[in-house]
Design an enzyme around this catalytic site. Structure first.
Site, short mmCIF file in Angstrom:
data_model
loop_
_atom_site.label_atom_id
_atom_site.label_comp_id
_atom_site.label_asym_id
_atom_site.label_seq_id
_atom_site.Cartn_x
_atom_site.Cartn_y
_atom_site.Cartn_z
N TYR A 34 30.53 15.17 30.63
CA TYR A 34 30.80 13.73 30.70
C TYR A 34 29.61 12.91 30.19
O TYR A 34 29.75 11.73 29.92
CB TYR A 34 31.13 13.30 32.14
CG TYR A 34 32.45 13.86 32.66
CD1 TYR A 34 33.32 14.53 31.81
CD2 TYR A 34 32.82 13.71 33.98
CE1 TYR A 34 34.51 15.05 32.27
CE2 TYR A 34 34.02 14.23 34.45
CZ TYR A 34 34.86 14.90 33.59
OH TYR A 34 36.05 15.41 34.05
N LYS B 163 32.81 29.22 33.59
CA LYS B 163 33.52 30.08 32.64
C LYS B 163 32.51 30.77 31.74
O LYS B 163 32.36 30.44 30.56
CB LYS B 163 34.55 29.26 31.86
CG LYS B 163 35.83 29.08 32.68
CD LYS B 163 36.99 28.52 31.91
CE LYS B 163 37.59 29.40 30.86
NZ LYS B 163 38.46 30.48 31.40
N ASP C 26 39.16 29.06 35.97
CA ASP C 26 40.63 29.08 35.89
C ASP C 26 41.20 29.90 37.05
O ASP C 26 42.18 29.51 37.69
CB ASP C 26 41.13 29.60 34.54
CG ASP C 26 40.43 30.87 34.08
OD1 ASP C 26 39.36 31.21 34.63
OD2 ASP C 26 40.96 31.54 33.17
N ASP D 43 35.70 18.18 38.88
CA ASP D 43 36.64 17.07 38.83
C ASP D 43 38.06 17.60 39.02
O ASP D 43 38.84 17.08 39.84
CB ASP D 43 36.51 16.38 37.45
CG ASP D 43 37.08 14.99 37.43
OD1 ASP D 43 37.62 14.55 38.46
OD2 ASP D 43 37.01 14.34 36.37
N ASP E 224 40.55 17.86 42.73
CA ASP E 224 41.86 17.21 42.81
C ASP E 224 42.95 18.20 43.21
O ASP E 224 43.89 17.86 43.92
CB ASP E 224 42.22 16.54 41.47
CG ASP E 224 41.72 15.10 41.41
OD1 ASP E 224 40.83 14.75 42.23
OD2 ASP E 224 42.20 14.33 40.57
#
Ligand code: NAD
Length: 370
Positions: free
Chosen positions: A142, A193, A226, A250, A254
């Site tokens: 970001y 990852k 994942d 992020d 959620d």
């Protein structure tokens, strides 16, 4: 008497409505306890843009720097969709995080027994869930440069974001996660990852090094991001603390949010480095959800995430652990009594207003206090 300086930044949409409920609780503590709150209020997000042409003013930033903690509502809404990118409502939030060095975002996901049926998963999978996601907040994709959209010679466009982490950034977030785990079930799952990203390779290495050097008493495992998402919906109770970068955090937080029944239930904390002299951290507390323009102004918002954010403020920034537990117990009691706002009422259930839910939580706090 201990005095605590709080800056309240309600923001936009339902942010202003749920902050009213937090104020009720603060006002009551001010009238009762051995702690007193000194409150400052200011604008942030679209409200600040409308008044001052920017998402947060320097004056508000000065108040933020001087406060013991900031209690933040939510920002944004369609009204500001077309304002310049650097002045959009979220820019206020990003400036607060960046200027205060709030690099660690703590998002607890707790499933209250009374709400287990509001989760999208089966009761036995989520009942009693209590996990903490520790998300790196000031680095990664970001913020990494270059970050741009360029036009190529053939007229096509190319967009670039840069995922970037240094050893120091990973070390400090890892320490927060290990410290938190020690106060809970003593287990950290580090998620990245490393199979496809160099930043993931470094992340895994540095977390392992910090673990070995300073926290070998804490259980550590590594999980690809994942797979972590998949495990969160398959068997979420296997986790205690999950630590991850800004982007994966992020998304994973959620996912964890929905396990608990509603976004309207979840508080969060963002912490900076401890001050070397005082040991105090800069800190901001806010609900995980946004400004919910679809229900704003109608008295429908669930104030629980906001009030639970105040409880986290008390626990982590103000040394008011007993009072924090009181607030959290009051929330659990109100839910056990069957009170629901629309987002957690379920089809056909009776829903109370924002004001009614806030007042019921305050009454419970008063009852617990005797
Ligand atoms: P949102 O979290 O605002 O809303 C998602 C859905 O959840 C909506 O249907 C909303 O009504 C519901 N909801 C959220 N909080 C609720 C509550 N307390 N009580 C009852 N229902 C609730 O996310 P969105 O719709 O994607 O975004 C709306 C705006 O908020 C956008 O401008 C977005 O940029 C902004 N946003 C801000 C923050 C923040 O300030 N930290 C975070 C996320 C989104």
């Amino acid at each position: 008497m201990a005095t605590h300086k709080l800056l309240l930044l309600p923001g936009d949409g339902i942010g202003t409505e749920i902050m009213v409920e937090v104020k009720k609780v603060i006002d009551w503590f001010n009238s009762q306890s051995s702690h007193s709150f000194e409150l400052e209020n200011d604008l942030v997000g679209g409200a600040a843009y409308d008044a001052h042409g920017e998402a947060i003013t320097d004056a508000a930033m000065d108040l933020a720097q001087a406060a013991d903690a900031i209690v933040f509502g939510a920002v944004g809404g369609p009204k500001w969709d077309t304002v310049p990118y650097d002045k959009r409502p979220e820019a206020g939030l990003l400036r607060l995080r960046k200027d205060l060095g709030l690099f660690a975002n703590l998002r607890p996901a707790i499933c209250y027994p009374a709400l287990a049926d509001a989760s999208s998963l089966k009761r036995d999978i989520v009942e009693g869930l209590d996990i903490l996601i520790v998300r790196e907040l000031t680095g990664g994709v970001y913020f990494g440069e270059p970050k741009e959209i360029v036009t190529l010679e053939n007229g096509e466009k190319r967009a670039v974001d840069t995922q970037l982490y240094t050893t120091g950034e990973i070390e400090r977030i890892a320490r927060v996660a290990f410290d938190m785990a020690r106060t809970r079930s003593n287990k950290v799952s580090s998620s990245e990852k490393n199979n496809v990203m160099k930043s993931g390779v470094l992340w895994k290495q540095v977390v392992s090094d910090v673990h070995q050097a300073e926290y070998s008493d804490v259980e550590l495992d590594h999980i690809l991001a994942d797979n972590c998402g998949m495990q969160l919906v398959r068997r979420p109770k296997q986790f205690d603390v999950i630590v991850c970068d800004n982007l994966f955090g992020d998304m994973l937080s959620d996912v964890a949010a929905m396990l608990t029944g509603s976004l309207g239930m979840l508080p969060s904390a963002s912490l900076g480095e401890p001050d070397p002299a005082t040991g105090k951290r800069k800190a901001m507390y806010e609900p995980v959800h946004g400004s919910a323009p679809d229900i704003a102004g109608q008295g429908l918002a669930n104030p629980i995430a906001m009030i639970a954010s105040l409880a986290m403020t008390m626990r982590y920034s103000l040394g008011m652990v007993e009072e924090a537990t009181m607030v959290e117990t009051a929330i659990a009691n109100v839910l056990a009594d069957g009170l629901r706002t629309g987002d957690i009422a379920g089809a056909g259930g009776n829903a109370v207003s924002t004001d009614e839910m806030g007042s019921a939580i305050l009454s419970q706090i008063q009852k617990i206090a005797g």
